[in-house]
Design a protein around this motif. Structure first.
Motif, mmCIF file in Angstrom:
data_model
loop_
_atom_site.group_PDB
_atom_site.id
_atom_site.type_symbol
_atom_site.label_atom_id
_atom_site.label_comp_id
_atom_site.label_asym_id
_atom_site.label_seq_id
_atom_site.Cartn_x
_atom_site.Cartn_y
_atom_site.Cartn_z
ATOM 1 N N GLU A 2 0.828 -1.194 0.000
ATOM 2 C CA GLU A 2 0.000 0.000 0.000
ATOM 3 C C GLU A 2 0.864 1.246 0.000
ATOM 4 O O GLU A 2 1.842 1.340 0.713
ATOM 5 C CB GLU A 2 -0.916 0.005 1.226
ATOM 6 N N GLU A 29 -4.503 1.153 -3.444
ATOM 7 C CA GLU A 29 -4.696 -0.119 -2.745
ATOM 8 C C GLU A 29 -4.930 0.162 -1.276
ATOM 9 O O GLU A 29 -4.296 1.037 -0.687
ATOM 10 C CB GLU A 29 -3.459 -1.005 -2.908
ATOM 11 N N SER A 63 -9.857 -7.907 -5.343
ATOM 12 C CA SER A 63 -8.616 -7.494 -4.699
ATOM 13 C C SER A 63 -8.844 -6.150 -4.011
ATOM 14 O O SER A 63 -9.817 -5.457 -4.308
ATOM 15 C CB SER A 63 -7.479 -7.403 -5.726
ATOM 16 N N TRP A 65 -8.196 -3.028 -4.245
ATOM 17 C CA TRP A 65 -7.833 -1.779 -4.892
ATOM 18 C C TRP A 65 -9.060 -1.061 -5.435
ATOM 19 O O TRP A 65 -10.101 -1.654 -5.674
ATOM 20 C CB TRP A 65 -6.758 -1.953 -5.949
#
Length: 195
Positions: A2, A29, A63, A65
């Motif tokens: 991140e 993210e 995911s 993000w």
């Protein structure tokens, strides 16, 4: 890994903060959804008095993000209300609000764009008009499948290559200056030009 929200925002959207572009987009993210959305809401509240808004256009279901959209509603409204842009969006299947340039009209068109991004069936290349790209470049990219461009910089240009290079150089210079200032301690709010 991140990355810091503010750093990515400056890297990808400095020209928007500087008032040189109507909008920008970046991928962020975050493993903590609640903390992420609180950060977006916080930045939206802090930047709104300067004429800049922050919203999430897409949350990846597989995911951690997100696609974050930073924009100047007044500039975006001006772009979306141009008759040729409105006709283009209508031709791409968008339902045009009665006033595409109004805050409500922009919000409606952004919801439609977000819906297309969420579908996952290819990338909606008309997003270029929502990012402030010249309509000729957006249409050129779609018609040429990303090939046959005259100049490639911040996006693929299909018009005058010298003019595009000058514009890209201006945007890149802005980003370099903003990154230097930010890394030397200038806060994002001080870097944001009020509308």
């Amino acid at each position: 890994m991140e990355r810091n929200f503010e750093t990515v925002m400056i890297e990808q959207c400095a020209p928007v903060l500087a008032g040189l572009k109507a909008a920008g987009l970046f991928r962020q993210e975050s493993r903590d959804r609640a903390v992420f959305y609180a950060a977006v809401a916080g930045w939206d509240a802090r930047l709104a008095p300067k004429g800049v808004r922050v919203t999430v256009l897409k949350e990846c279901p597989h995911s951690p993000w997100y696609l974050v959209y930073l924009y100047r509603p007044a500039r975006l409204g001006d772009a979306l209300s141009r008759p040729e842009v409105a006709a283009f969006l209508q031709g791409e299947g968008y339902r045009l609000p009665s006033d595409p340039g109004s805050p409500a009209g922009c919000a409606d068109l952004l919801r439609q764009l977000a819906g297309r991004l969420a579908c996952g069936e290819g990338f909606p290349h008309e997003i270029g008009v929502f990012l402030g790209y010249p309509l000729g470049d957006v249409v050129g990219f779609i018609e040429n499948g990303g090939r046959n461009f005259t100049c490639c910089g911040c996006w693929k240009s299909y018009g005058d290559p010298d003019a595009a290079r000058r514009h890209f150089a201006q945007l890149n210079k802005c980003t370099a200056i903003y990154l230097r200032l930010f890394h030397n301690g200038t806060p994002v709010l001080k870097l944001t030009v009020a509308a």
